[in-house]
Design a protein around this motif. Structure first.
Motif, mmCIF file in Angstrom:
data_model
loop_
_atom_site.group_PDB
_atom_site.id
_atom_site.type_symbol
_atom_site.label_atom_id
_atom_site.label_comp_id
_atom_site.label_asym_id
_atom_site.label_seq_id
_atom_site.Cartn_x
_atom_site.Cartn_y
_atom_site.Cartn_z
ATOM 1 N N UNK A 128 37.347 -9.404 -51.634
ATOM 2 C CA UNK A 128 38.665 -8.804 -51.420
ATOM 3 C C UNK A 128 38.843 -7.576 -52.251
ATOM 4 N N UNK A 129 37.739 -7.411 -53.178
ATOM 5 C CA UNK A 129 37.754 -6.145 -53.986
ATOM 6 C C UNK A 129 36.379 -5.930 -54.379
ATOM 7 N N UNK A 130 35.994 -4.793 -54.751
ATOM 8 C CA UNK A 130 34.464 -4.777 -55.217
ATOM 9 C C UNK A 130 34.496 -5.216 -56.525
ATOM 10 N N UNK A 131 33.811 -6.482 -56.627
ATOM 11 C CA UNK A 131 33.556 -6.908 -57.844
ATOM 12 C C UNK A 131 32.487 -6.138 -59.002
ATOM 13 N N UNK A 132 31.775 -5.603 -57.907
ATOM 14 C CA UNK A 132 30.658 -4.635 -58.497
ATOM 15 C C UNK A 132 30.802 -3.285 -58.196
ATOM 16 N N UNK A 133 31.106 -2.396 -59.451
ATOM 17 C CA UNK A 133 31.503 -0.984 -58.991
ATOM 18 C C UNK A 133 30.821 -0.380 -57.743
ATOM 19 N N UNK A 134 31.605 0.122 -56.600
ATOM 20 C CA UNK A 134 31.240 0.634 -55.679
ATOM 21 C C UNK A 134 30.533 -0.074 -54.818
ATOM 22 N N UNK A 135 30.395 -1.458 -54.912
ATOM 23 C CA UNK A 135 29.621 -2.177 -53.933
ATOM 24 C C UNK A 135 30.351 -3.547 -53.544
#
Length: 177
Positions: A128-135
């Motif tokens: 639902x959101x990028x848990x890894x920055x930018x991915x």
């Protein structure tokens, strides 16, 4: 003048252990983060298997569920932990009260009928959101899961929305066909 006396016998060993621990802790943190990413992808794989089971058991081999919550409601995926990413500190709740870290085409377009002939190269569920920055981890209709950058995800989401707009609408709000 400070007293400089003999060095205690265990001092060098303690220093070596402290230096070793200082070098290991970042590596352990990276390994723990990678393990969480793998579990997140595994959860999406479990959801893919749940969707296949749903098609066989409740979808008359043609219709996908109205939302991911149906996989829990119909006991297809009995473990609520599958719906929560280990990377998500505050997963929102679905209408049925189930905490869920993943978005899906079904939840995004609940009034559309997704059939089993939907294109396999279209995204089906995602973080639902990028848990890894930018991915972001993403599952496709052909059940494969991959990590992708946000720009590619945004393009695939637009493609999904365009295809969903062409789908037949559900005849009522209960999801009956």
């Amino acid at each position: 003048v400070p007293f400089i006396g003999p060095v205690p016998a265990g001092a060098p060993a303690v220093a070596v252990v402290a230096i070793g621990a200082g070098m290991l802790l970042p590596a352990l943190a990276r390994a723990r983060g990678e393990a969480r990413l793998i579990r997140d992808r595994n959860n999406l794989n479990q959801i893919a298997k749940g969707l296949a089971t749903y098609l066989n058991e409740f979808g008359d081999n043609r219709f996908y569920p109205r939302g991911l919550g149906e996989l829990w409601d119909k006991k297809i995926i009995p473990d609520p932990g599958v719906f929560v990413s280990p990377l998500d500190r505050a997963p929102p709740k679905l209408p049925n009260g189930l905490a869920c870290s993943y978005g899906s085409c079904f939840d995004r377009h609940p009034n559309r009928i997704f059939r089993d002939d939907f294109p396999p190269n279209v995204i089906c569920a995602w973080d639902r959101i990028p848990f890894e920055p930018g991915r972001r981890n993403v599952m496709f209709f052909d059940s494969h899961v991959e990590a992708m950058d946000e720009a590619r995800f945004a393009g695939l989401l637009q493609e999904l929305d365009a295809l969903a707009a062409k789908l037949q609408e559900r005849p009522d709000k209960k999801g009956e066909f």
